[in-house]
Design a protein around this motif. Structure first.
Motif, PDB file in Angstrom:
ATOM      1  N   TYR A 177      13.210  40.460 100.168  1.00 27.22           N
ATOM      2  CA  TYR A 177      13.045  41.542  98.746  1.00 27.22           C
ATOM      3  C   TYR A 177      13.747  40.121  98.162  1.00 27.22           C
ATOM      4  CZ  TYR A 177      12.335  45.570 101.377  1.00 27.22           C
ATOM      5  OH  TYR A 177      11.718  46.123 102.133  1.00 27.22           O
ATOM      6  N   ASN A 178      14.894  39.583  97.747  1.00 32.25           N
ATOM      7  CA  ASN A 178      15.422  39.308  97.059  1.00 32.25           C
ATOM      8  C   ASN A 178      14.198  37.540  96.506  1.00 32.25           C
ATOM      9  OD1 ASN A 178      18.724  39.470  97.512  1.00 32.25           O
ATOM     10  ND2 ASN A 178      18.379  38.486  99.591  1.00 32.25           N
ATOM     11  N   VAL A 179      13.557  37.130  97.017  1.00 33.64           N
ATOM     12  CA  VAL A 179      12.831  36.087  96.815  1.00 33.64           C
ATOM     13  C   VAL A 179      11.393  37.035  95.926  1.00 33.64           C
ATOM     14  CG1 VAL A 179      10.606  34.870  97.098  1.00 33.64           C
ATOM     15  CG2 VAL A 179      12.337  34.529  98.737  1.00 33.64           C
ATOM     16  N   LEU A 180      11.035  37.983  96.741  1.00 29.64           N
ATOM     17  CA  LEU A 180      10.033  38.803  95.574  1.00 29.64           C
ATOM     18  C   LEU A 180      11.103  39.723  94.344  1.00 29.64           C
ATOM     19  CD1 LEU A 180       8.677  41.182  97.964  1.00 29.64           C
ATOM     20  CD2 LEU A 180       6.830  39.404  97.390  1.00 29.64           C
ATOM     21  N   GLU A 181      11.816  39.913  94.155  1.00 32.67           N
ATOM     22  CA  GLU A 181      12.659  40.440  93.145  1.00 32.67           C
ATOM     23  C   GLU A 181      12.684  39.367  91.609  1.00 32.67           C
ATOM     24  OE1 GLU A 181      14.222  43.230  90.796  1.00 32.67           O
ATOM     25  OE2 GLU A 181      13.306  43.652  92.575  1.00 32.67           O
ATOM     26  N   ILE A 182      13.089  37.865  92.720  1.00 32.65           N
ATOM     27  CA  ILE A 182      13.745  36.988  91.813  1.00 32.65           C
ATOM     28  C   ILE A 182      12.321  36.370  90.940  1.00 32.65           C
ATOM     29  CG2 ILE A 182      13.387  34.623  93.153  1.00 32.65           C
ATOM     30  CD1 ILE A 182      16.118  33.779  91.701  1.00 32.65           C
ATOM     31  N   VAL A 183      10.906  36.177  91.857  1.00 31.99           N
ATOM     32  CA  VAL A 183       9.516  35.792  91.396  1.00 31.99           C
ATOM     33  C   VAL A 183       9.290  37.312  90.281  1.00 31.99           C
ATOM     34  CG1 VAL A 183       7.610  35.080  92.017  1.00 31.99           C
ATOM     35  CG2 VAL A 183       9.260  34.130  93.101  1.00 31.99           C
ATOM     36  N   LYS A 240      22.811  39.540  81.081  1.00 28.41           N
ATOM     37  CA  LYS A 240      23.845  41.017  82.138  1.00 28.41           C
ATOM     38  C   LYS A 240      21.980  40.402  82.856  1.00 28.41           C
ATOM     39  CE  LYS A 240      23.270  45.781  83.895  1.00 28.41           C
ATOM     40  NZ  LYS A 240      23.110  47.261  84.199  1.00 28.41           N
ATOM     41  N   GLU A 241      21.057  40.031  82.037  1.00 23.51           N
ATOM     42  CA  GLU A 241      19.351  39.362  83.270  1.00 23.51           C
ATOM     43  C   GLU A 241      19.429  38.627  83.660  1.00 23.51           C
ATOM     44  OE1 GLU A 241      15.582  40.073  84.821  1.00 23.51           O
ATOM     45  OE2 GLU A 241      16.917  41.303  84.165  1.00 23.51           O
ATOM     46  N   TYR A 242      19.874  37.155  83.261  1.00 21.53           N
ATOM     47  CA  TYR A 242      20.676  36.346  83.413  1.00 21.53           C
ATOM     48  C   TYR A 242      21.237  36.011  85.165  1.00 21.53           C
ATOM     49  CZ  TYR A 242      22.581  31.695  84.561  1.00 21.53           C
ATOM     50  OH  TYR A 242      22.371  30.122  85.732  1.00 21.53           O
ATOM     51  N   GLN A 243      22.435  36.918  85.107  1.00 21.88           N
ATOM     52  CA  GLN A 243      23.769  37.043  85.412  1.00 21.88           C
ATOM     53  C   GLN A 243      22.993  37.455  87.165  1.00 21.88           C
ATOM     54  OE1 GLN A 243      26.345  39.159  83.668  1.00 21.88           O
ATOM     55  NE2 GLN A 243      27.897  37.967  83.469  1.00 21.88           N
ATOM     56  N   ILE A 244      21.645  38.571  86.629  1.00 24.62           N
ATOM     57  CA  ILE A 244      21.598  38.895  88.131  1.00 24.62           C
ATOM     58  C   ILE A 244      20.395  37.712  88.646  1.00 24.62           C
ATOM     59  CG2 ILE A 244      19.255  40.999  88.668  1.00 24.62           C
ATOM     60  CD1 ILE A 244      20.456  42.145  87.028  1.00 24.62           C
ATOM     61  N   LEU A 245      19.205  37.456  87.088  1.00 19.14           N
ATOM     62  CA  LEU A 245      18.342  36.179  88.403  1.00 19.14           C
ATOM     63  C   LEU A 245      19.747  35.029  88.702  1.00 19.14           C
ATOM     64  CD1 LEU A 245      16.269  35.791  85.100  1.00 19.14           C
ATOM     65  CD2 LEU A 245      15.979  36.327  87.692  1.00 19.14           C
ATOM     66  N   GLU A 246      21.256  34.625  88.261  1.00 23.68           N
ATOM     67  CA  GLU A 246      21.324  33.325  89.263  1.00 23.68           C
ATOM     68  C   GLU A 246      21.946  34.510  90.528  1.00 23.68           C
ATOM     69  OE1 GLU A 246      25.025  31.399  87.191  1.00 23.68           O
ATOM     70  OE2 GLU A 246      25.713  32.856  87.186  1.00 23.68           O
ATOM     71  N   HIS A 247      22.701  35.258  90.677  1.00 19.40           N
ATOM     72  CA  HIS A 247      23.190  35.993  92.126  1.00 19.40           C
ATOM     73  C   HIS A 247      21.924  35.835  92.531  1.00 19.40           C
ATOM     74  CE1 HIS A 247      26.249  37.847  94.543  1.00 19.40           C
ATOM     75  NE2 HIS A 247      25.635  38.753  94.433  1.00 19.40           N
ATOM     76  N   LEU A 248      21.417  36.322  92.387  1.00 17.27           N
ATOM     77  CA  LEU A 248      19.499  36.497  93.331  1.00 17.27           C
ATOM     78  C   LEU A 248      19.360  34.676  93.814  1.00 17.27           C
ATOM     79  CD1 LEU A 248      16.492  38.457  91.389  1.00 17.27           C
ATOM     80  CD2 LEU A 248      18.317  39.198  93.421  1.00 17.27           C
ATOM     81  N   ALA A 249      19.799  33.742  92.588  1.00 16.08           N
ATOM     82  CA  ALA A 249      19.439  32.517  93.548  1.00 16.08           C
ATOM     83  C   ALA A 249      20.656  31.919  94.641  1.00 16.08           C
ATOM     84  CB  ALA A 249      19.263  31.476  91.965  1.00 16.08           C
ATOM     85  N   ASN A 250      21.706  32.286  93.711  1.00 12.94           N
ATOM     86  CA  ASN A 250      22.531  31.939  94.593  1.00 12.94           C
ATOM     87  C   ASN A 250      22.958  32.739  96.401  1.00 12.94           C
ATOM     88  OD1 ASN A 250      23.708  30.552  92.729  1.00 12.94           O
ATOM     89  ND2 ASN A 250      25.032  31.900  91.844  1.00 12.94           N
ATOM     90  N   VAL A 251      21.911  34.152  96.087  1.00 16.80           N
ATOM     91  CA  VAL A 251      21.988  35.021  97.960  1.00 16.80           C
ATOM     92  C   VAL A 251      20.934  34.318  98.485  1.00 16.80           C
ATOM     93  CG1 VAL A 251      21.364  36.868  98.566  1.00 16.80           C
ATOM     94  CG2 VAL A 251      22.898  37.291  96.338  1.00 16.80           C
ATOM     95  N   ILE A 252      19.835  33.534  98.217  1.00 19.47           N
ATOM     96  CA  ILE A 252      19.010  33.237  98.212  1.00 19.47           C
ATOM     97  C   ILE A 252      19.553  31.697  99.210  1.00 19.47           C
ATOM     98  CG2 ILE A 252      16.516  32.079  98.444  1.00 19.47           C
ATOM     99  CD1 ILE A 252      15.988  33.962  96.611  1.00 19.47           C
ATOM    100  N   VAL A 253      20.431  31.045  99.089  1.00 20.89           N
ATOM    101  CA  VAL A 253      21.028  29.585  99.076  1.00 20.89           C
ATOM    102  C   VAL A 253      21.588  30.405 100.178  1.00 20.89           C
ATOM    103  CG1 VAL A 253      22.260  28.051  98.602  1.00 20.89           C
ATOM    104  CG2 VAL A 253      20.852  28.903  96.552  1.00 20.89           C
TER     105      VAL A 253
END
Length: 434
Positions: A177-183, A240-253
């Motif tokens: 879900y993290n990959v699908l959401e960030i893409v 806010k959208e950038y913060q969501i994207l940044e956090h999604l990327a960090n969670v994938i890491v």
């Protein structure tokens, strides 16, 4: 002759009179021996005389000491007890209405929680079908969690954004879900960057079985693409959208690191890594809101001990982090039975508690109650008892018959309060109920 008749009548009268007045001696009432540990525990508990969702605000005022906390961890002694889930539902409602909590952080992945927060904010969709289709972890795929989400959705109706409640995930166990959401989000903002992120992360969606690494550079580069395009992303969307994207990327890491550790090292080491990331995610989430928040996870995660999430949070927030642990003694639990190798409703024999301090908890004057941990451990007899036996709880899975890997040691600083529910009823799982 006359004398004989009189004598006979006297004998009959006497016999009847004796039969009539002869009392039946009642059996003596057995004496119940109350140990000094039981007596002390009884003097400390606050009985819960109703089911969780029926408890009044007055009955929960015993927890008002927690109002000053920035983060309250709500544990559970199993991942499949109806009463635990309903109690946490009731506590969150109380904390929202009296402590001004706005976020409920869940032991689920971030992108997965965004799906359900959308429902909590808009009410769109069939929540039961949404859970069956999109909820990854079987632990939360239950009627009890559905009822909590519906309460949150109803609470939000007609409220301004600042007054709304949210559900957010703090775990890092799945890529999907993290990959699908960030893409999806990146493609909306900038298709070119979105396509590059997709190329880097798509291989993670094709992994089956054990993950042993190999995509460390991919996830790092995807995170770098987000961070170096911060200004562009904000200009085309919002901070806010950038913060969501940044956090999604960090969670994938985080997920890449945790899964690699899990399949190539010991479960203990990988567990420490996961708990550290979970505490980092709680801290990140707390920085998104000025309000206090609740955290839903297993006892072992919220406890202020070892390398647990709770210990890490406590090191940052200290007295602003408070916890409520749970215990039980018998009943049924939803869990993966590793002997049968399947998710099932499992019955716990009543003699299980005899090996653990849960036995004392089960002998209190009330079957269900709240007790303050420091009060219990302040008593010498109780403290000695707690040191003599382990504390029984299970995670998502267990072996039957029960083995020693199902226990831990209860310490005074693990939780601020303990809620004991003597008889567990299994959660009502959508995966097990037709």
């Amino acid at each position: 002759m006359k004398k004989n008749v009189v004598l006979l009548l006297c004998l009959i009268f006497t016999a009847c009179r004796e039969k009539t007045v002869d009392p039946i001696t009642p059996s003596p009432t057995p004496t119940v021996q109350v140990t000094k540990e039981q007596a002390k525990l009884n003097s400390l508990i606050t009985p819960l005389k109703k089911s969780a969702l029926d408890l009044s605000d007055d009955e929960l005022k015993v927890l008002d000491q927690l109002k000053s906390a920035s983060i309250i961890g709500l544990g559970e002694a199993t991942h499949g007890t109806k009463e635990f889930f309903e109690m946490k539902h009731r506590l969150f409602k109380y904390f929202v209405e009296h402590f001004n909590h706005k976020y409920f952080a869940f032991e689920m992945d971030y992108a997965e929680s965004l799906i359900f927060d959308e429902y909590v904010q808009t009410g769109k969709g069939d929540i039961v079908q949404l859970m069956k289709d999109k909820m990854y972890f079987w632990t939360w795929n239950t009627v009890e969690v559905k009822n909590l989400l519906e309460w949150m959705k109803n609470y939000n109706q007609g409220k301004a954004e600042a007054e709304r409640v949210h559900i957010f995930g703090i775990d890092c166990q799945i890529f999907k879900y993290n990959v699908l959401e960030i893409v999806k989000r990146m493609k909306v903002i900038d298709p070119s960057i979105g396509n590059n992120v997709e190329l880097l992360l798509k291989p993670l969606l094709d992994i089956t079985g054990e993950y042993k690494g190999g995509y460390e550079n991919n996830v790092a580069e995807a995170a770098n693409l987000v961070s170096k395009n911060k200004d562009l992303i904000i200009s085309k969307s919002s901070l806010k959208e950038y913060q969501i994207l940044e956090h999604l990327a960090n969670v994938i890491v985080q997920t890449e690191d945790y899964l690699k550790m899990y399949y190539t090292n010991s479960a203990y080491i990988s567990g420490n890594v996961r708990d550290k990331y979970m505490s980092d995610n709680v801290d990140w989430l707390k920085n998104q809101t000025p309000h206090p928040m609740s955290v839903w996870a297993h006892n072992l995660h919220v406890a202020n001990e070892g390398n647990n999430m709770g210990k890490n949070i406590n090191q940052t927030y200290q007295e602003k982090y408070r916890t409520i642990g749970f215990s039980f003694a018998e009943g049924s639990v939803t869990a993966v039975n590793l002997t049968q190798k399947k998710l099932a409703y499992n019955n716990f024999d009543t003699d299980v508690k005899e090996k653990y301090i849960n036995q004392l908890f089960s002998q209190a004057s009330s079957p269900n109650y709240i007790v303050k941990m420091e009060d219990m451990f302040a008593d010498e007899s109780l403290r000695t008892y707690f040191m003599s036996k382990p504390f029984f709880q299970i995670g998502a899975a267990f072996y039957s018959p029960f083995e020693t890997n199902n226990f831990t040691t209860l310490k005074a600083y693990n939780f601020t309060y303990l809620i004991h529910i003597n008889t567990s009823t299994h959660s009502d799982s959508y995966l097990l109920t037709p």
